[in-house]
Every structure is written in C-alpha cells, then in structure tokens.
Scaffold this motif. Sequence first.
Motif, mmCIF file in Angstrom:
data_model
loop_
_atom_site.group_PDB
_atom_site.id
_atom_site.type_symbol
_atom_site.label_atom_id
_atom_site.label_comp_id
_atom_site.label_asym_id
_atom_site.label_seq_id
_atom_site.Cartn_x
_atom_site.Cartn_y
_atom_site.Cartn_z
ATOM 1 N N LEU A 1 56.811 47.641 87.703
ATOM 2 C CA LEU A 1 55.895 47.194 88.569
ATOM 3 C C LEU A 1 54.350 46.938 88.233
ATOM 4 C CD1 LEU A 1 55.498 47.209 91.874
ATOM 5 C CD2 LEU A 1 54.543 49.408 91.668
ATOM 6 N N LEU A 2 54.068 47.843 87.276
ATOM 7 C CA LEU A 2 52.794 47.565 86.462
ATOM 8 C C LEU A 2 52.551 46.297 85.902
ATOM 9 C CD1 LEU A 2 50.502 49.630 86.010
ATOM 10 C CD2 LEU A 2 51.201 49.869 83.766
ATOM 11 N N ALA A 3 53.683 45.715 85.223
ATOM 12 C CA ALA A 3 53.818 44.588 84.491
ATOM 13 C C ALA A 3 53.783 43.126 85.606
ATOM 14 C CB ALA A 3 54.848 44.410 83.478
ATOM 15 N N GLN A 4 54.364 43.681 86.634
ATOM 16 C CA GLN A 4 54.352 42.482 87.706
ATOM 17 C C GLN A 4 52.837 42.402 88.529
ATOM 18 O OE1 GLN A 4 57.272 40.960 88.619
ATOM 19 N NE2 GLN A 4 55.826 39.715 89.875
ATOM 20 N N LEU B 1 61.157 44.002 81.326
ATOM 21 C CA LEU B 1 62.580 44.076 81.006
ATOM 22 C C LEU B 1 63.134 45.507 80.748
ATOM 23 C CD1 LEU B 1 63.010 41.199 78.598
ATOM 24 C CD2 LEU B 1 63.766 41.103 80.998
ATOM 25 N N SER B 2 61.858 46.220 81.295
ATOM 26 C CA SER B 2 62.187 48.027 80.952
ATOM 27 C C SER B 2 63.075 48.525 81.700
ATOM 28 C CB SER B 2 60.901 48.531 80.782
ATOM 29 O OG SER B 2 60.835 49.538 81.800
ATOM 30 N N GLY B 3 63.784 49.721 81.620
ATOM 31 C CA GLY B 3 64.410 50.575 82.688
ATOM 32 C C GLY B 3 63.680 51.161 83.542
ATOM 33 N N ILE C 1 54.239 43.121 74.818
ATOM 34 C CA ILE C 1 54.251 44.239 75.609
ATOM 35 C C ILE C 1 54.742 43.849 77.114
ATOM 36 C CG2 ILE C 1 52.961 46.141 76.490
ATOM 37 C CD1 ILE C 1 51.027 45.992 73.662
ATOM 38 N N GLY C 2 53.776 42.856 77.627
ATOM 39 C CA GLY C 2 54.495 42.872 79.138
ATOM 40 C C GLY C 2 55.971 42.284 79.166
#
Lengths: 251, 228
Positions: B49-52, B41-43, B35-36
Amino acid sequence: MDVNVILENIPLYIEGMWVTVQLVVLSLILGLALAVPLALVATSRRRFIAFWPRAYIYFFRGTPLLVQMFMIYHGTAQFDWLKDSALWVVFKEAYWCALIAFALNTAAYTGEMLRGAIAQTPFGEVEAARAYGMSRWTRFRRIILPSACRRALPSYGNEVIFMLHGSALAGVITIVDLFGAAKIVNARHFVPFESFMAAGFFYLCLTLLIVWIFRIAETHWHAYMRPREEEGEEKGSFPARSAPAYAAKGL
Amino acid sequence: MLDLHGYLPLILKGTLLTVEVAVLSLLMAILLGLIGAAAKLSGSRGVRLLAQVYTTVIRGVPDLVLMTLIYFGGQILVNDIGDRLGWDYVDVSPFAAGVLTIGFIFGAYLTETFRGGIMAVSRGEIEAGHAYGMTPRQVFFRITMPAMVRHALPGFSNNWLVLAKTTALVSVIGLHDMVYNAGQAGGATRQPFTFYLLVALLFLVLTGVSDIGLRWVERRYSVGVRKA
C-alpha cells in the motif's frame, strides 16, 4: 501546518485552477489539430516529405518544454521584425506564449503517437477499404484514422496527464495558474509547505479526474475488444493497478 | 546566427552541472525504483500500500510543484526539526533539492518499470535458483536482477530521456544549470533566442548520445534472445 491560510486563499486557487484547465484544454485541442496532419505526413512513403514532420517531432520531444517555452516567451523579443509586426500582440503576452509552447509540444508527442498507431493499422482493414472502392482520403478518414485513434487512446491519456503537469511551467512566466497561485500565496504569507502542498493536492485531483475520464472512454471505445481482455495486461493505464500475483513467492 | 559573444564556456559549464544533476538523480531513482518494485511485489499488504501511495502521488503531482515543495518546504521542515534538536540554521542547497526531487520522482516511474521487468522474468529460472538452495537475496541479485534488465531496458531508457529533460527545472529553483546560464547570457547579449536554441540543441546531443549508448546496452543484454 496552517490550514487557515489555504482556506482563506481558496478563491485564488480556484481561479488558478481555471487558468490551468483552460491552458490544458486549449493546448490539447490545438495540439491534436496539428498532430493529425503531422502524423499523416510523417507516414508518407516519400522520404523527403516524411523527413520534415519527423524532424519537428524529434526536436520537440528531445528538448525540455521549459526551454521551448523560454524560446517563445523570452526568445522572440530578439527579433525586431517580429516586434514591429502585428504578431507582437500575441508574443508579448505570457499567456499566449505558454499556450503556443504547450500546443506545439503536445502536437509533437501526439503526432508521434498517431504516427505509430497509423503505421500499425492492420493491412486487412486498408485492403477491405480499397476493395470497397474508397479513395485515399476517404480511407484515411473512415478507416485508418478512427482505428489508429482507438489504438492511441491509452497513451493519449498519459499525454494529457503530462500536459497537465507541464502546464505548471506557466506559473514560471508570471501566469497565475494553479502553480502561480501557490507562488502568490507563498509570497504573501510565507507558507511554502502549505501553499505548494495545496497546489499539489489540486493537481492530484485533476490527474485522477483525467484517469477516470479515460477509463470511461476506453471502456466505451475498446468495447469491441472486451472478450479478449485477459490476453495481456493493459499498458498505459494509470495509475497502474498493482497485480501482486507474484507476491506469494516473495522476492 | 550563432554569435555567442564568448558565452560558450558559461553554457558548457552549465551543461556539466545538468549532466551531474541528471546522473546523480538517476542513481537515486534506480535505488528507489528497486526498493519500490520490491515493495510492490512484497507479501506484506502494508508495504504494498505504501508503495502504491508513493507511485500514485508522485505521478499525480507536477514535477515543478514537487520540486518547489521540497526546496522551499523542505527548508522549513529541516529547520523546524533542527530547532528542536538545537542545530544551527541549515541551508538546503538547490543542488540537493534538485537531485532529491528528481530522484524521488523518477524513483516512482522506475518502480513501475522494474516491477514490470521483474514480473517478466520466467518463474522457472527463479524456482531453479531456489532449488539450488540460494537465499532469496542471492536469487534476487544473481538471477532476477540480471534477467530483469533486458525486460526493463526499454522503459528505463524512456525514463532516462524524460529525466534528462526534467533537469531543466532546476533552473527555476536557482541552480546554475545550462538553462539558467542561457537566460543570463541571453539577457546580457539581448539574444535570448540564440542561447535557448543552443541549449535545446545541447539537450538533443545529450539525448542522442544516450540513445546510442542505451541501444548498445540493449543489444548486449539481448544476446541469446531470438528475434521474430
């Protein structure tokens, strides 16, 4: 959320942070001092000699730091000869036990890193040194070790961060480091969320500080590689800068 | 030297628990990692930012602190919410807290591993998938995922070995894993060193066995790759 409890206990946290920094810095220095000879011997061509440092590295990298620390702190009490000896002054103190465990542990990781870096030394560098008539030891001191250290720098940054995180284990054996301080605050006021969150925040700050220091160190010592920087993404930089070049396509 | 006074079964019972915690948290970490990686890699900028934030915060805070935070703090949080919803007192088990924390932590590390693996998959293969009219989901599961495994395996193996060792921390929150049981046995027999050494050796066996297994998987996924 009760921020006041944390603010009241800031001095305790600062004290704990100081112990954490001490433990990390001392164990890194001791570990590095141990790692260099370890790596040197581990790269020996004689199998029987290289076996011992490699076994040491294998043991310390393959087992949890917590278990290593328990072996030294709780475990040494098993040996009466040790208890009767002068060394017991050291082994009865949680602080020294933690420090010994951390130093031995980071020595193994750093030693393996250096061993890999030494093994990768471009042969031309060694050949050139030989052509200059340098002795074996001079070659190691002037050419091989500095070049290997440069190559090991990014992974050493990660090791320093791991050591910082590992040092929290000291709080388990009664040492009042940053984690120990959080434990005390929690026990006094029963605010688990706030107390550990605050500790986490301070650890995060220390981590980012280490990242920053290593970034400066890398720009300094890797300056000679700069024009070729675009060739590949740097490995081991932390936090990894996200490169969403792929993003436009979606998954 | 290894006189265990009949405590071997207790230690082995702990070993089983250690393996259980490790495997369950690995599964959770894989899920979170996928998921992360997808998020990174999402657009969408917000998702990225959330993943970061997730990977930075998790990798910046010691695992032990996160574990106590989730175990002790989670207890209060769950019951605060429960109070408002009129539940009875909920006990967060150390087992759940341990698995959740370790899964959560290594999800962050695997996010990086998987992201790197996905980025290493050749663009042409993915484009070919799209050209065949596969939906993005089909492309992901049929092409990106299987091809990514080979690139992500070395990082994955490394993370698994670190994860296995991290499970030792669950003894700190009172779970009766092999480290905890070794402490008990060592205290009772006054031979703590013997028992901790035994546990250390069991960890070496665990990592050794997984090393062999992972090498086998690596060979399988590298079939058809020419080596220099």
